[in-house]
Scaffold this motif. Structure first.
Motif, PDB file in Angstrom:
ATOM      1  N   LYS A 192      31.497  35.365  34.866  1.00  0.00           N
ATOM      2  CA  LYS A 192      31.861  36.779  34.766  1.00  0.00           C
ATOM      3  C   LYS A 192      32.872  37.242  35.799  1.00  0.00           C
ATOM      4  O   LYS A 192      33.372  38.355  35.702  1.00  0.00           O
ATOM      5  CB  LYS A 192      30.606  37.658  34.879  1.00  0.00           C
ATOM      6  CG  LYS A 192      29.900  37.605  36.220  1.00  0.00           C
ATOM      7  CD  LYS A 192      28.680  38.506  36.232  1.00  0.00           C
ATOM      8  CE  LYS A 192      27.912  38.430  37.545  1.00  0.00           C
ATOM      9  NZ  LYS A 192      28.704  38.846  38.713  1.00  0.00           N
ATOM     10  N   HIS A 207      35.733  41.026  38.515  1.00  0.00           N
ATOM     11  CA  HIS A 207      34.846  40.850  37.369  1.00  0.00           C
ATOM     12  C   HIS A 207      35.577  40.997  36.044  1.00  0.00           C
ATOM     13  O   HIS A 207      36.317  41.961  35.836  1.00  0.00           O
ATOM     14  CB  HIS A 207      33.718  41.892  37.412  1.00  0.00           C
ATOM     15  CG  HIS A 207      32.765  41.695  38.549  1.00  0.00           C
ATOM     16  ND1 HIS A 207      31.486  41.222  38.385  1.00  0.00           N
ATOM     17  CD2 HIS A 207      32.913  41.902  39.886  1.00  0.00           C
ATOM     18  CE1 HIS A 207      30.880  41.158  39.554  1.00  0.00           C
ATOM     19  NE2 HIS A 207      31.733  41.560  40.487  1.00  0.00           N
ATOM     20  N   ARG A 208      35.318  40.045  35.159  1.00  0.00           N
ATOM     21  CA  ARG A 208      35.736  40.166  33.764  1.00  0.00           C
ATOM     22  C   ARG A 208      34.583  40.681  32.908  1.00  0.00           C
ATOM     23  O   ARG A 208      34.783  41.277  31.862  1.00  0.00           O
ATOM     24  CB  ARG A 208      36.207  38.805  33.251  1.00  0.00           C
ATOM     25  CG  ARG A 208      37.536  38.367  33.846  1.00  0.00           C
ATOM     26  CD  ARG A 208      37.851  36.913  33.560  1.00  0.00           C
ATOM     27  NE  ARG A 208      37.314  36.039  34.602  1.00  0.00           N
ATOM     28  CZ  ARG A 208      36.291  35.215  34.457  1.00  0.00           C
ATOM     29  NH1 ARG A 208      35.685  35.140  33.294  1.00  0.00           N
ATOM     30  NH2 ARG A 208      35.879  34.465  35.457  1.00  0.00           N
ATOM     31  N   ASP A 209      33.368  40.412  33.359  1.00  0.00           N
ATOM     32  CA  ASP A 209      32.141  40.884  32.715  1.00  0.00           C
ATOM     33  C   ASP A 209      31.215  41.433  33.789  1.00  0.00           C
ATOM     34  O   ASP A 209      31.415  41.189  34.983  1.00  0.00           O
ATOM     35  CB  ASP A 209      31.439  39.758  31.951  1.00  0.00           C
ATOM     36  CG  ASP A 209      32.097  39.459  30.618  1.00  0.00           C
ATOM     37  OD1 ASP A 209      32.198  40.394  29.799  1.00  0.00           O
ATOM     38  OD2 ASP A 209      32.518  38.317  30.403  1.00  0.00           O
ATOM     39  N   LEU A 218      22.858  41.065  29.050  1.00  0.00           N
ATOM     40  CA  LEU A 218      24.227  40.801  28.589  1.00  0.00           C
ATOM     41  C   LEU A 218      24.546  41.571  27.313  1.00  0.00           C
ATOM     42  O   LEU A 218      25.666  42.054  27.126  1.00  0.00           O
ATOM     43  CB  LEU A 218      24.428  39.304  28.369  1.00  0.00           C
ATOM     44  CG  LEU A 218      25.831  38.898  27.910  1.00  0.00           C
ATOM     45  CD1 LEU A 218      26.869  39.263  28.965  1.00  0.00           C
ATOM     46  CD2 LEU A 218      25.893  37.414  27.601  1.00  0.00           C
ATOM     47  N   TYR A 221      25.648  45.060  28.080  1.00  0.00           N
ATOM     48  CA  TYR A 221      26.958  45.109  28.742  1.00  0.00           C
ATOM     49  C   TYR A 221      27.968  44.157  28.092  1.00  0.00           C
ATOM     50  O   TYR A 221      28.900  43.708  28.757  1.00  0.00           O
ATOM     51  CB  TYR A 221      26.804  44.775  30.230  1.00  0.00           C
ATOM     52  CG  TYR A 221      26.205  45.913  31.031  1.00  0.00           C
ATOM     53  CD1 TYR A 221      26.950  47.060  31.294  1.00  0.00           C
ATOM     54  CD2 TYR A 221      24.908  45.848  31.524  1.00  0.00           C
ATOM     55  CE1 TYR A 221      26.420  48.106  32.031  1.00  0.00           C
ATOM     56  CE2 TYR A 221      24.366  46.888  32.266  1.00  0.00           C
ATOM     57  CZ  TYR A 221      25.125  48.015  32.513  1.00  0.00           C
ATOM     58  OH  TYR A 221      24.600  49.054  33.248  1.00  0.00           O
ATOM     59  N   LYS A 222      27.770  43.871  26.802  1.00  0.00           N
ATOM     60  CA  LYS A 222      28.690  42.949  26.121  1.00  0.00           C
ATOM     61  C   LYS A 222      30.127  43.448  26.215  1.00  0.00           C
ATOM     62  O   LYS A 222      31.053  42.672  26.440  1.00  0.00           O
ATOM     63  CB  LYS A 222      28.288  42.773  24.663  1.00  0.00           C
ATOM     64  CG  LYS A 222      29.124  41.739  23.918  1.00  0.00           C
ATOM     65  CD  LYS A 222      28.581  41.478  22.536  1.00  0.00           C
ATOM     66  CE  LYS A 222      29.433  40.462  21.782  1.00  0.00           C
ATOM     67  NZ  LYS A 222      29.499  39.149  22.469  1.00  0.00           N
ATOM     68  N   ASN A 223      30.338  44.747  26.030  1.00  0.00           N
ATOM     69  CA  ASN A 223      31.631  45.361  26.308  1.00  0.00           C
ATOM     70  C   ASN A 223      31.509  46.083  27.643  1.00  0.00           C
ATOM     71  O   ASN A 223      30.973  47.204  27.699  1.00  0.00           O
ATOM     72  CB  ASN A 223      32.034  46.351  25.213  1.00  0.00           C
ATOM     73  CG  ASN A 223      33.294  47.129  25.570  1.00  0.00           C
ATOM     74  OD1 ASN A 223      34.013  46.784  26.507  1.00  0.00           O
ATOM     75  ND2 ASN A 223      33.552  48.197  24.842  1.00  0.00           N
ATOM     76  N   PRO A 224      31.969  45.488  28.736  1.00  0.00           N
ATOM     77  CA  PRO A 224      31.781  46.104  30.057  1.00  0.00           C
ATOM     78  C   PRO A 224      32.519  47.421  30.234  1.00  0.00           C
ATOM     79  O   PRO A 224      32.218  48.183  31.152  1.00  0.00           O
ATOM     80  CB  PRO A 224      32.301  45.036  31.022  1.00  0.00           C
ATOM     81  CG  PRO A 224      33.271  44.238  30.216  1.00  0.00           C
ATOM     82  CD  PRO A 224      32.711  44.226  28.818  1.00  0.00           C
ATOM     83  N   LYS A 375      30.204  32.339  26.939  1.00  0.00           N
ATOM     84  CA  LYS A 375      30.984  32.781  28.088  1.00  0.00           C
ATOM     85  C   LYS A 375      31.537  31.622  28.907  1.00  0.00           C
ATOM     86  O   LYS A 375      32.671  31.658  29.373  1.00  0.00           O
ATOM     87  CB  LYS A 375      30.103  33.668  28.990  1.00  0.00           C
ATOM     88  CG  LYS A 375      29.798  35.023  28.388  1.00  0.00           C
ATOM     89  CD  LYS A 375      31.060  35.842  28.228  1.00  0.00           C
ATOM     90  CE  LYS A 375      30.769  37.208  27.645  1.00  0.00           C
ATOM     91  NZ  LYS A 375      32.010  37.985  27.456  1.00  0.00           N
TER      92      LYS A 375
END
Length: 417
Positions: A192, A207-209, A218, A221-224, A375
């Protein structure tokens, strides 16, 4: 421990010696005094300053507790008093240096048309009553190239998951090339985030995720970027509402508490945030979202624990004391053994015996769930029949390069009762 519950049962209680218990109590006393700007009481005779400061360091609250002991320096070794003050001063200096560096990096991200959103310590530090109370090991920043859909929700640019993944990788390359040119070592690329370090002070987790693969949150927060709000004065800077900020604090705390364990500093974060914001928060929205996350009970317990432990008139019951002692010993970053034992115990609570629970843990390690592949290894996520090749690769790699860690993991599994 099941999701949403931070109860500590009799089996998980730690056999703690008297000195360690007294040191835990005194550390919590110093935290309470500092946060409420009260002088600390003298250290109890049953514990040494060495034991107290060791626990304080493990929980990363040296800067915070300094404000409660600065009038007690005659009661402690001179070298310790100087070290404590130096640490507080360093936290203040580090904060100023980090802010200047962070602002420069964020300004350059705007030129690269990369959006960003500050997380965790970057936002919580302002709620502490005095400078140097909240140390930050690193800066946590969500980044990406985003767009808004027809419903007004932000997401990574792309119409399909594959296109969005391409955007993420392209943006990641731009970011890491920029950080390397700025003198940073990119020491880790995780599921992430990307970890970038330079010198003694500068550390950024980009952070990307917001959640790791395999974690229970997860899906939420799949689309952060789904709850991101664009700042009025910037095309690329975003923030969460206070409600979503608090929800992320809770989710992040649960992630650590339910896996490796965590220390008591996060309780101080909850306390200072809620002391300032509680009355103005939209609790109907928060309760609704907590139910979706299955964290209603956990949030209520942690909120109560924070105020019972750290408010001037707070009183702890026996259960809360035991939870706090366990957290004190886990420290800021927790223990792998705690993570392992909790996972096995969770399997047992689902009706499995100890032996079967251990076998299930081994199965999980060799054959992780789909979101792990999605991921970390997207190619194998899309090509399920090839996953046995990855299992062989991971096993051989572990035996060649991480044998000592694997031996310890197996011993911890065998020792779990």
């Amino acid at each position: 421990m099941g999701q949403g519950n931070c109860e500590v049962n009799a089996e998980s209680k730690l056999n703690m010696d008297r000195e360690t218990m007294e040191a835990c109590k005194y550390m919590l006393h110093l935290m309470k005094c500092a946060l409420n700007e009260m002088p600390g009481e003298l250290k109890p005779e049953q514990c040494s300053w060495k034991k107290v400061y060791g626990l304080i360091s493990k929980n990363n609250v040296q800067g915070l507790t300094y404000y409660a002991v600065q009038s007690l320096t005659d009661d402690m070794p001179e070298q310790l008093a100087k070290m404590w003050k130096t640490y507080r001063d360093t936290v203040i200096y580090k904060k100023l240096m980090m802010e200047e560096e962070r602002n420069a990096i964020l300004s350059d991200l705007c030129w690269e048309k990369i959006s960003f959103l500050l997380l965790k310590g970057c936002n919580i530090e302002k709620y502490y009553p005095k400078p140097g109370m909240r140390d930050m090991a690193d800066n946590d920043i969500l980044y990406g190239r985003v767009e808004q859909d027809e419903d007004g929700i932000y997401h990574i640019i792309g119409k399909t998951e594959e296109e969005r993944e391409q955007t993420i990788r392209a943006t990641q390359k731009v970011l890491l090339d920029y950080m390397k040119k700025r003198g940073y070592e990119t020491s880790g690329f995780y599921e992430k985030d990307d970890v970038c370090n330079k010198g003694e002070f500068y550390s950024f987790e980009m952070h990307r995720d917001l959640m790791d693969p395999g974690t229970e949150l997860l899906k939420y927060y799949k689309n952060p970027w789904k709850n991101a709000i664009k700042n009025d004065d910037s095309n690329y800077e975003y923030h969460f509402s206070p409600e979503d900020e608090y929800l992320f604090y809770i989710a992040h705390e649960y992630k650590h508490y339910s896996s490796r364990g965590c220390g008591v500093r996060n309780l101080a974060d909850f306390y200072v945030f809620l002391r300032e914001e509680e009355k103005s928060l939209d609790w109907e929205y928060i309760k609704k979202e907590l139910e979706m996350m299955n964290l209603s009970e956990f949030e209520a317990q942690m909120r109560r624990l924070a105020f019972d432990a750290l408010s001037p008139k707070g009183v702890l019951d026996e259960q809360e004391e035991q939870t706090l002692y366990n957290m004190c010993l886990d420290g800021t970053f927790g223990h792998f053994r705690t993570s392992l034992q909790r996972r096995v115990k969770n399997y047992e609570k689902e009706g499995e015996g100890v032996k079967k629970a251990k076998r299930r843990y081994y199965f999980y390690r060799f054959f992780p769930p789909d979101d792990f592949y999605e991921k970390r290894y997207p190619f194998f996520y899309r090509h399920r029949p090839l996953r046995p090749l990855l299992t062989v690769y991971r096993t051989v790699k572990g035996l060649l390069f991480h044998r000592k860690h694997l031996k310890k993991e197996m011993k911890d599994v065998l020792d779990t009762k």
